[in-house]
Write an enzyme that holds these catalytic residues in place. Structure first.
Site, PDB file in Angstrom:
ATOM      1  N   CYS A  46      10.605   2.389  12.707  1.00 18.64           N
ATOM      2  CA  CYS A  46      10.436   3.382  13.760  1.00 18.64           C
ATOM      3  C   CYS A  46      11.781   3.987  14.135  1.00 18.64           C
ATOM      4  O   CYS A  46      12.832   3.498  13.740  1.00 18.64           O
ATOM      5  CB  CYS A  46       9.798   2.734  14.981  1.00 18.64           C
ATOM      6  N   ARG A  67      11.664   8.174   9.807  1.00 17.02           N
ATOM      7  CA  ARG A  67      11.525   6.731   9.960  1.00 17.02           C
ATOM      8  C   ARG A  67      10.104   6.321  10.364  1.00 17.02           C
ATOM      9  O   ARG A  67       9.788   5.130  10.391  1.00 17.02           O
ATOM     10  CB  ARG A  67      12.511   6.221  11.020  1.00 17.02           C
ATOM     11  N   TRP A  75       6.152   4.070  13.245  1.00 17.40           N
ATOM     12  CA  TRP A  75       5.465   3.660  12.022  1.00 17.40           C
ATOM     13  C   TRP A  75       4.672   2.423  12.399  1.00 17.40           C
ATOM     14  O   TRP A  75       5.240   1.388  12.736  1.00 17.40           O
ATOM     15  CB  TRP A  75       6.465   3.360  10.918  1.00 17.40           C
ATOM     16  N   ASN A 102      11.708  -1.081  17.785  1.00 20.41           N
ATOM     17  CA  ASN A 102      11.587  -1.024  16.332  1.00 20.41           C
ATOM     18  C   ASN A 102      11.684  -2.450  15.822  1.00 20.41           C
ATOM     19  O   ASN A 102      12.630  -3.161  16.153  1.00 20.41           O
ATOM     20  CB  ASN A 102      12.712  -0.154  15.741  1.00 20.41           C
ATOM     21  N   GLY A 103      10.700  -2.870  15.018  1.00 19.02           N
ATOM     22  CA  GLY A 103      10.725  -4.225  14.489  1.00 19.02           C
ATOM     23  C   GLY A 103       9.395  -4.919  14.713  1.00 19.02           C
ATOM     24  O   GLY A 103       8.386  -4.288  15.033  1.00 19.02           O
ATOM     25  N   GLU A 142      10.205   4.219 -12.026  1.00 16.53           N
ATOM     26  CA  GLU A 142      10.647   5.079 -10.924  1.00 16.53           C
ATOM     27  C   GLU A 142       9.864   6.387 -10.893  1.00 16.53           C
ATOM     28  O   GLU A 142       9.484   6.861  -9.812  1.00 16.53           O
ATOM     29  CB  GLU A 142      12.151   5.343 -11.058  1.00 16.53           C
ATOM     30  N   LYS A 199       7.538   7.630  -7.701  1.00 12.90           N
ATOM     31  CA  LYS A 199       7.704   8.907  -7.002  1.00 12.90           C
ATOM     32  C   LYS A 199       6.365   9.638  -6.884  1.00 12.90           C
ATOM     33  O   LYS A 199       6.042  10.192  -5.839  1.00 12.90           O
ATOM     34  CB  LYS A 199       8.712   9.799  -7.739  1.00 12.90           C
ATOM     35  N   GLU A 225       4.160   7.880  -4.325  1.00 14.79           N
ATOM     36  CA  GLU A 225       4.647   7.995  -2.951  1.00 14.79           C
ATOM     37  C   GLU A 225       4.254   9.307  -2.294  1.00 14.79           C
ATOM     38  O   GLU A 225       3.850   9.317  -1.126  1.00 14.79           O
ATOM     39  CB  GLU A 225       6.177   7.865  -2.922  1.00 14.79           C
ATOM     40  N   HIS A 277      -0.850  -3.425 -25.316  1.00 13.11           N
ATOM     41  CA  HIS A 277      -1.296  -4.735 -24.846  1.00 13.11           C
ATOM     42  C   HIS A 277      -2.161  -4.613 -23.590  1.00 13.11           C
ATOM     43  O   HIS A 277      -2.129  -5.494 -22.721  1.00 13.11           O
ATOM     44  CB  HIS A 277      -0.100  -5.645 -24.593  1.00 13.11           C
ATOM     45  N   LYS A 314      11.183   5.723   5.928  1.00 13.45           N
ATOM     46  CA  LYS A 314      12.403   5.707   5.116  1.00 13.45           C
ATOM     47  C   LYS A 314      13.102   4.359   5.131  1.00 13.45           C
ATOM     48  O   LYS A 314      13.490   3.844   4.103  1.00 13.45           O
ATOM     49  CB  LYS A 314      13.354   6.796   5.632  1.00 13.45           C
TER      50      LYS A 314
END
Length: 614
Positions: free
Chosen positions: A2, A27, A75, A101-102, A487, A491, A494, A510, A609
């Protein structure tokens, strides 16, 4: 996760708080709220579900007067995103308001205890438990707000950055942190508070980063005071921040993500500046000068990271093992911290985190440190928790990254790992002078080759329209390009919410090959390297199952175009540096597909983020 903003001083606080929330919205953006001690002495709390703009609309007809206030963009962790669960939270008397935040891990036990004392709760959050506990401490015996916060925090298990205001003492903010970042900006007879420096730099370049367990007592017209939760006064370390406002604005780009993709030639130049000499013939890292003995005696390197940083670590593993001949393991920090790993004093543990605040990575650092390992940090955010917790390290210096999906931080991390591997290889005499010189020189050319790769943007924008329909995608690569396949898939997931998986190309047969049909786009990194012919065979396997192939190839390649539906040409480089260049079109592809699908690129759903919670 947050974002917290605070202000106290002679100015009206509301606009400062709103501007700060917009800068911190990356955030978290599930809900937003603001608390102001009004000019008439009232404590007004306004909050809404959704983004900061929704909060601004909601407040348009409200009393937003006051020279002290705190604000928050959320968040969600405990409790669904809603106005009810949004911060700030009142205490039962409505004398106190808190932002947080947390995660308070023992909130349920504390809540049960407080409810047995008659305390009523209005939300589902762990945060409200903390403000109710603080008020309970103040009423049980006559304690000041500072004393009550200290007493309450001694009972709390978990991570937090908090700010609390009391309408009965309107010239004070109490702020505290543990495992979540908090920075105090010092102005002229005024103070600013932020989860990071971005909401502060518009007003001052003087900051104090709070350390774990510290509480800031911020009073109008007085000097900043910092104490521990046990009441011991702490020394202040004031710093100057060198981020300018232009770095956190979009600069004419439609999205921060696109801006940051296009910044990579400059950001990599900044990353290497002062580390590679003007002639491009040698690399020097201050960490290796200052801690040469500890780094050279390493019998094993362990890289701990999460997400994109973990993918950069996989590239680093190949560099360390190939160039330095040192065994290297890459661990998810979230798993490393819980599996009782074997760590010794002969290990070097490299922690990689863009924000330097990733909770799992920080916990892994502390675990490895307790077991005697030497800790090396690779971060972007100067003064961050991981940067302070490690023995030494290297900043990637790519500038602020606002887009939630990391782009320039990935290439910066890979570049730093390459420079570190070259330094260690040179010291260990595991690399010839000829190869060393060639690699250093090639590394200096990567920014201009990325500039060339960015010219594929128009082609990729058109290709994205073809793939907008896709519900599943496969990314394939081998060697140094396997981490890039991971990666690229990340992306796409996301920001476009398209299911995608990255695989080593040879592993496709496989299992994943069963998924391939005409509806499954397959993206293959097929640049020239020692596995080039093997990758061609893998492409043919896809084509034999009617798969649609888009290949990233080295400029001038004529062979793969015979098998691929689409080809994206990239400048030639050394095999180990291919991910630095090939990451660019994959970033652009994810970006343009997301735009075509109408997604909010910079603020993808459910993400934030800086991941400061488990």
């Amino acid at each position: 996760m947050c974002g917290i903003v605070g202000y106290i001083g002679p100015r009206q606080a509301y606009e400062i708080l709103m501007n700060g929330l917009r800068r911190l919205e990356y955030r978290g953006y599930d809900s937003a709220g603001v608390a102001l001690i009004g000019d008439n002495g009232s404590l007004n709390v306004y909050k809404t579900k959704g983004r900061v703009d929704h909060l601004t609309d909601y407040c348009s007809q409200k009393d937003v007067s006051g020279c002290v206030g705190i604000a928050h963009t959320r968040w969600a962790t405990h409790g669904e995103p809603s106005a009810r669960n949004a911060h700030p939270h009142f205490s039962q008397s409505h004398n106190l308001a808190i932002v947080h935040n947390g995660i308070i891990e023992n909130y349920a036990d504390i809540k049960t205890r407080l409810q047995s004392k008659g305390v009523k709760f209005e939300s589902d959050t762990d945060t409200e438990v903390l403000v109710q506990l603080v008020e309970y401490m103040m009423t049980r015996k006559p304690l000041s707000l500072l004393e009550a916060v200290q007493t309450a925090l001694r009972q709390v298990i978990g991570a937090y950055a908090i700010a609390i205001i009391d309408k009965r003492n309107p010239r004070q903010i109490i702020a505290a942190r543990r495992q979540s970042p908090l920075v105090v900006g010092i102005g002229h007879d005024e103070f600013f508070l932020g989860s990071d420096a971005s909401p502060i730099i518009e007003y001052t370049d003087r900051v104090v980063y709070l350390e774990d367990g510290n509480i800031a007592v911020i009073r109008a017209g007085e000097q900043l005071k910092v104490t521990s939760i046990h009441g011991k006064e702490q020394a202040l370390e004031e710093r100057k921040i060198d981020v300018n406002l232009g770095q956190i604005e979009k600069g004419g780009y439609r999205h921060f993500m696109l801006k940051e993709i296009f910044e990579q030639p400059e950001s990599l130049t900044n990353c290497m500046r002062g580390r590679i000499n003007a002639e491009g013939s040698s690399v020097t890292l201050s960490a290796l000068i200052d801690h040469r003995r500890q780094l050279l005696k390493a019998r094993r390197i362990v890289i701990v990271a999460c997400g994109t940083s973990w993918h950069a670590g996989l590239i680093g593993k190949q560099l360390f093992e190939s160039l330095c001949r040192i065994p290297c393991e890459v661990e998810y920090a979230s798993e490393f911290r819980y599996r009782n790993p074997v760590v010794t004093k002969d290990d070097v543990v490299i922690a990689i985190s863009q924000s330097g605040e990733t909770a799992d990575t920080l916990a892994a650092v502390n675990l490895a440190k307790d077991q005697g390992a030497f800790i090396y940090g690779i971060c972007n955010a100067i003064g961050s928790s991981i940067a302070r917790a490690t023995h030494t390290g290297t900043y990637i210096h790519v500038g602020p990254e606002i887009g939630v999906a990391s782009t320039k931080a990935f290439t910066g991390q890979a570049a730093v790992l390459a420079m570190l591997a070259l330094c260690l290889a040179k010291e260990h005499h595991t690399i010839s002078d000829e190869l060393y010189g060639k690699m250093v020189k090639e590394l200096t050319l990567i920014p201009q080759k990325i500039q060339q790769a960015l010219k594929t943007n128009g082609q990729i924008e058109e290709l994205a329209k073809v793939f907008t329909y896709a519900k599943n995608c496969l990314y394939l690569g081998r060697g140094y390009n396997y981490p890039l396949a991971l990666e690229g898939a990340l992306k796409l997931k996301e920001i476009s919410y398209v299911h995608a998986e990255g695989y080593p190309a040879a592993e496709m047969k496989h299992g994943p090959i069963a998924l391939i049909d005409t509806e499954m786009p397959v993206f293959v990194i097929a640049t020239h390297d020692h596995l080039y012919k093997k990758v061609i065979a893998n492409i043919q396997e896809v084509r034999a199952r009617s798969g649609r192939v888009t290949a990233l190839v080295t400029e001038g390649d004529k062979l793969i175009s015979q098998y691929a539906d689409h080809v994206i040409e990239l400048p030639e480089t050394m095999e180990c540096f291919q991910p630095l260049i090939a990451s660019v079109p994959l970033q652009l592809l994810a970006y343009h597909i997301a735009v075509c699908k109408g997604k909010d690129v910079d603020r993808p759903r459910n993400l934030a983020k800086s991941v400061t919670v488990e």
